[in-house]
Design a protein around this motif. Structure first.
Motif, mmCIF file in Angstrom:
data_model
loop_
_atom_site.group_PDB
_atom_site.id
_atom_site.type_symbol
_atom_site.label_atom_id
_atom_site.label_comp_id
_atom_site.label_asym_id
_atom_site.label_seq_id
_atom_site.Cartn_x
_atom_site.Cartn_y
_atom_site.Cartn_z
ATOM 1 N N GLY A 235 -2.756 5.712 -1.097
ATOM 2 C CA GLY A 235 -1.945 5.122 -0.367
ATOM 3 C C GLY A 235 -1.163 4.059 -1.167
ATOM 4 N N GLU A 236 -1.850 3.129 -1.872
ATOM 5 C CA GLU A 236 -1.308 2.300 -2.968
ATOM 6 C C GLU A 236 -0.631 2.892 -3.922
ATOM 7 O OE1 GLU A 236 -4.774 -0.220 -4.110
ATOM 8 O OE2 GLU A 236 -4.858 -1.226 -2.186
ATOM 9 N N ARG A 237 -1.166 4.046 -4.775
ATOM 10 C CA ARG A 237 -0.157 4.768 -5.638
ATOM 11 C C ARG A 237 1.090 5.293 -5.057
ATOM 12 N NH1 ARG A 237 -5.720 7.721 -8.355
ATOM 13 N NH2 ARG A 237 -6.486 5.908 -9.472
ATOM 14 N N ARG A 238 0.785 6.142 -3.921
ATOM 15 C CA ARG A 238 2.053 6.436 -3.201
ATOM 16 C C ARG A 238 2.965 5.349 -2.980
ATOM 17 N NH1 ARG A 238 -1.735 9.506 -0.282
ATOM 18 N NH2 ARG A 238 -1.411 7.943 1.504
ATOM 19 N N THR A 239 2.570 4.213 -2.527
ATOM 20 C CA THR A 239 3.429 3.010 -2.075
ATOM 21 C C THR A 239 4.195 2.674 -3.456
ATOM 22 O OG1 THR A 239 1.926 2.318 -0.303
ATOM 23 C CG2 THR A 239 3.782 0.859 -1.104
ATOM 24 N N GLN B 212 8.051 2.481 -4.109
ATOM 25 C CA GLN B 212 8.747 1.292 -4.370
ATOM 26 C C GLN B 212 9.654 1.569 -5.733
ATOM 27 O OE1 GLN B 212 5.360 -1.183 -4.482
ATOM 28 N NE2 GLN B 212 6.046 -2.144 -2.483
ATOM 29 N N GLU B 213 9.162 2.088 -6.539
ATOM 30 C CA GLU B 213 9.900 2.512 -7.861
ATOM 31 C C GLU B 213 10.945 3.345 -7.413
ATOM 32 O OE1 GLU B 213 6.899 4.250 -10.450
ATOM 33 O OE2 GLU B 213 6.065 2.256 -10.940
ATOM 34 N N THR C 106 8.824 7.856 4.124
ATOM 35 C CA THR C 106 8.262 7.503 5.282
ATOM 36 C C THR C 106 8.000 8.599 6.264
ATOM 37 O OG1 THR C 106 10.051 6.258 6.258
ATOM 38 C CG2 THR C 106 8.391 5.014 5.100
ATOM 39 N N GLY C 107 9.009 9.543 6.077
ATOM 40 C CA GLY C 107 9.036 10.747 6.818
ATOM 41 C C GLY C 107 9.912 10.290 8.112
#
Length: 517
Positions: A132-136, A140-141, A163-164
């Motif tokens: 989740g952190e990687r996806r976040t 963000q990028e 976020t769908g």
């Protein structure tokens, strides 16, 4: 992505078998917990995969049914048994109740200890947190790139994609500015009503549950009143990464709005310098100055509402930023707002906006006071063209100097009654008839009889004061006045003659501009 009972069954190195409750395989597993209590519900929070060897399970079928019912009602994900000498088979009453409630019952078989199941579930959540952190971070990028390439619409689009959900940008008064994607308007109405109706707090984010969906509203800005609102519509509950992405989107949008504000401020500063050339021109050259302004600076079509806003503490220049935000909020049309004027002056902040019904003035006054966070007073006057703006400023400033909220010349000044009673063409002919001899003499001989008489009358026929204002000797002033009397055919000792001269000289400034018709 949540962990389900089906995912736990599919985990490698775990020997698990489904016994009942197949329809509940999508139940989400938050934790795996061992308990042998007959009623563990007071110590559970929901989402647990309860593991037991059956020590707390009663031999009575009715109690067994009640046991399964309590776990299901408490929101547990499922029940797992390890069979041994104590419990060689799961009782039929348990399996039947589990099927009825769509509550999964598993068997932990082989050499799989309970601790292995608990560790596997914990490890999955730890790994999911990292994923989740990687996806976040990736999201963000993507939002940062979108902010550079597409501004506010790009930020909204990136947030919606990661976020769908659907996103909406509102101005401080709840009016829609952008939406991504532009699909479902039903929830838009809920967001707009929450902002316009005051449900949304000025400086915090709120979440409004709408069944399976959640409406998240977040104010934009780092200080002072909100510059706008970000609305996110997505499936609930709001996960941590969704809240984090919404927070970053709100920061990026705030930066975007602040940048747009500064760009507008620079553009309005340039326009203010051009308007100042009209305001500082002498009455005789205002028409030509207005023509030059119209030639180089796009403006809205007349008539205009001219406002002068004064801060009670005298910091008039500090109102400019608040006025820019107020114009955007009140006018609601960026194209029109770009064609207005915001010009700081010594006697107050001058605003020139298109006239409307009802007037923009009261709403602008309220919004400027709210954004600036200080007490202000404002006066307003109508101008039917650019050449009348300077006179309108004079009258509006006199109203603002009273320091009593907002007032319009038409509502407060008796001179407005005289204006409406006069025929502009007739007043012009009157002034020309009285002043023509003096003007022709000034043009032929290079004298200043018109301005001399004007100053003398404005000073209450006080010779010493008028001479100081004109920066000439009083004997020189006496000589000019004698010449003016001879050329005009009017004696300054005659009250009627003085009134004729004073009206001809002062009517344009004493009577508010903007006469209808």
């Amino acid at each position: 992505m949540p962990l389900t009972v089906a995912d736990v069954l599919a985990m490698p190195n775990l020997e698990l078998r489904l016994l009942a409750g197949r329809d509940g395989l999508t139940n989400q597993v938050r934790w795996a917990h061992v308990t042998e209590l007959a009623d563990p519900v007071p110590w559970l929070r929901g989402g647990e995969l309860v593991m037991t060897v059956g020590l707390g399970l009663s031999a009575d079928p009715g109690e067994q049914v009640a046991y399964v019912g309590r776990l299901a009602q408490a929101g547990c994900a499922g029940l797992a048994f390890a069979l041994d000498e104590r419990l060689s088979a799961v009782p039929p009453a348990v399996l039947e109740e589990a099927d009825r409630r769509a509550f999964p019952v598993l068997e932990v078989t082989g050499t799989t200890p309970f601790i292995a199941v608990a560790e596997a579930v914990a490890q999955w959540h730890a790994d999911e947190r990292i994923r989740g952190e990687r996806r976040t971070v990736a999201a963000q990028e993507a939002m940062a790139r979108a902010a550079v390439r597409g501004g506010a619409p790009g930020i909204l689009g990136a947030l919606a994609a990661h976020t769908g959900g659907e996103t909406l940008l509102l101005d401080p008064r709840g009016r829609m500015r952008a939406a991504r994607p532009d699909l479902d308007r039903d929830w838009h109405a809920t967001a707009i009503a929450a902002v316009a109706g005051g449900t949304a707090d000025r400086r915090r984010a709120i979440a409004i549950d709408q069944g399976e969906w959640v409406l998240s509203l977040q104010s934009l800005g780092f200080s002072g009143p909100p510059r706008g609102w970000l609305a996110l519509w997505c499936r609930g509950p709001l996960e941590w990464h969704v809240r984090m992405l919404a927070n970053q989107a709100a920061c990026l949008l705030a930066i975007e709005l602040i940048g747009a504000h500064r760009t507008r401020a620079r553009a309005h500063a340039q326009r203010a310098a051009l308007l100042a050339s009209v305001l500082d021109a002498d009455p005789a050259s205002r028409a030509s100055a207005a023509e030059r302004l119209a030639a180089v600076c796009p403006v809205v079509a007349p008539p205009y509402e001219v406002m002068v806003v004064r801060a009670r503490d005298g910091a008039h220049a500090a109102l400019a930023d608040a006025a820019l935000d107020a114009l955007a909020d009140v006018l609601g049309d960026p194209a029109t707002e770009e064609l207005t004027f915001v010009c700081p002056r010594p006697d107050g902040l001058v605003l020139v906006v298109p006239e409307s019904s009802p007037r923009h003035g009261p709403a602008l006054y309220d919004r400027i006071a709210a954004v600036a966070g200080r007490e202000v007073a404002a006066g307003a006057c109508r101008a039917s063209g650019l050449a009348e703006i300077a006179t309108a400023v004079t009258h509006a400033a006199a109203i603002a100097a009273r320091g009593r909220g907002y007032g319009h010349v038409d509502d407060l000044e008796p001179w407005a009654l005289l204006r409406d009673a006069l025929d502009p063409a007739g007043a012009s002919r009157f002034a020309e008839a009285v002043l023509q001899p003096l003007r022709e003499h000034d043009a032929q001989h290079g004298t200043a009889l018109v301005s001399t008489v004007h100053t003398f009358l404005d000073c209450g026929q006080n010779l010493e004061r008028a001479a100081r204002r004109l920066r000439i000797h009083r004997n020189t002033l006496r000589g000019r006045l004698r010449t003016a009397e001879r050329v005009s055919g009017r004696s300054l000792d005659d009250p009627r003659h003085r009134l004729e001269l004073w009206l001809a000289l002062s009517l344009g400034e004493l009577v508010p501009p903007g006469r209808q018709g």
